[in-house]
Design a protein around this motif. Structure first.
Motif, PDB file in Angstrom:
ATOM      1  N   PRO A  97     -13.678  -3.201  -2.370  1.00  0.00           N
ATOM      2  CA  PRO A  97     -13.439  -3.659  -0.991  1.00  0.00           C
ATOM      3  C   PRO A  97     -12.003  -4.166  -0.827  1.00  0.00           C
ATOM      4  O   PRO A  97     -11.394  -4.673  -1.774  1.00  0.00           O
ATOM      5  CB  PRO A  97     -14.448  -4.791  -0.815  1.00  0.00           C
ATOM      6  N   PHE A  98     -11.489  -4.023   0.385  1.00  0.00           N
ATOM      7  CA  PHE A  98     -10.137  -4.504   0.671  1.00  0.00           C
ATOM      8  C   PHE A  98      -9.991  -4.761   2.155  1.00  0.00           C
ATOM      9  O   PHE A  98     -10.749  -4.254   2.969  1.00  0.00           O
ATOM     10  CB  PHE A  98      -9.078  -3.493   0.200  1.00  0.00           C
ATOM     11  N   ALA A  99      -9.014  -5.567   2.468  1.00  0.00           N
ATOM     12  CA  ALA A  99      -8.639  -5.824   3.857  1.00  0.00           C
ATOM     13  C   ALA A  99      -7.240  -5.247   4.062  1.00  0.00           C
ATOM     14  O   ALA A  99      -6.548  -4.943   3.090  1.00  0.00           O
ATOM     15  CB  ALA A  99      -8.641  -7.324   4.131  1.00  0.00           C
ATOM     16  N   ARG A 100      -6.839  -5.118   5.300  1.00  0.00           N
ATOM     17  CA  ARG A 100      -5.486  -4.646   5.626  1.00  0.00           C
ATOM     18  C   ARG A 100      -4.792  -5.660   6.501  1.00  0.00           C
ATOM     19  O   ARG A 100      -5.425  -6.343   7.304  1.00  0.00           O
ATOM     20  CB  ARG A 100      -5.541  -3.327   6.391  1.00  0.00           C
ATOM     21  N   SER A 120       0.799  -1.228   0.000  1.00  0.00           N
ATOM     22  CA  SER A 120       0.000   0.000   0.000  1.00  0.00           C
ATOM     23  C   SER A 120       0.832   1.278   0.000  1.00  0.00           C
ATOM     24  O   SER A 120       0.314   2.345  -0.317  1.00  0.00           O
ATOM     25  CB  SER A 120      -0.977   0.001   1.164  1.00  0.00           C
ATOM     26  N   TRP A 121       2.098   1.216   0.333  1.00  0.00           N
ATOM     27  CA  TRP A 121       2.942   2.406   0.301  1.00  0.00           C
ATOM     28  C   TRP A 121       3.331   2.747  -1.135  1.00  0.00           C
ATOM     29  O   TRP A 121       3.850   3.808  -1.403  1.00  0.00           O
ATOM     30  CB  TRP A 121       4.187   2.235   1.168  1.00  0.00           C
ATOM     31  N   THR A 143      -5.846  -7.373  -0.504  1.00  0.00           N
ATOM     32  CA  THR A 143      -5.304  -7.163   0.835  1.00  0.00           C
ATOM     33  C   THR A 143      -4.178  -6.150   0.728  1.00  0.00           C
ATOM     34  O   THR A 143      -3.249  -6.321  -0.068  1.00  0.00           O
ATOM     35  CB  THR A 143      -4.765  -8.472   1.440  1.00  0.00           C
ATOM     36  N   LEU A 144      -4.272  -5.087   1.519  1.00  0.00           N
ATOM     37  CA  LEU A 144      -3.230  -4.072   1.570  1.00  0.00           C
ATOM     38  C   LEU A 144      -2.248  -4.407   2.678  1.00  0.00           C
ATOM     39  O   LEU A 144      -2.646  -4.569   3.830  1.00  0.00           O
ATOM     40  CB  LEU A 144      -3.831  -2.696   1.859  1.00  0.00           C
TER      41      LEU A 144
END
Length: 124
Positions: free
Chosen positions: A89-92, A37-38, A64-65
């Protein structure tokens, strides 16, 4: 439309061409990715590219981030803001390993319909 009804060739505004999934194939394509994600600019390009191919990232994706915070926090916020603006949608997760990624991918595969096709590109 391709001879088999599965794709079309579309000319982009910049003069390049992209193949888009046709109505027969697109509903069967699901998408899995683990994203750093960066790398917010790359994530935006990556997501835009696959959406331009006709992949429905809003309804048929599992993203997924990998978010580690610290000096990367601002880029990670931009990445999450972009995905939310697209309705994707996404998860972290704060941790990454090949084993964890494989476990998430395999769980997603088990949730898919029997005739599904999975696109599993690598951006992490």
């Amino acid at each position: 439309m391709g001879a088999d009804g599965r794709s079309t060739c579309v000319r982009r505004a910049d003069g390049t061409y992209v193949h888009r999934l046709g109505a027969e194939l697109a509903p069967r394509i699901f998408f899995f990715a683990f994203l750093a994600s960066w790398q917010d600019a790359m994530v935006e390009h990556f997501v835009s590219h696959y959406a331009s191919l006709g992949i429905d990232l809003v309804a048929r994706s599992n993203l997924t981030l990998h978010a580690i915070g610290g000096e990367n926090a601002a880029a990670e916020r931009r990445c999450a803001r972009f995905l939310r603006a697209q309705g994707i949608p996404f998860a972290r997760t704060a941790s990454y390993s090949s084993a964890a990624k494989a476990q998430l991918a395999n769980a997603y595969i088990r949730s898919l319909p029997p005739d599904a096709l999975l696109m599993y590109p690598d951006l992490d």
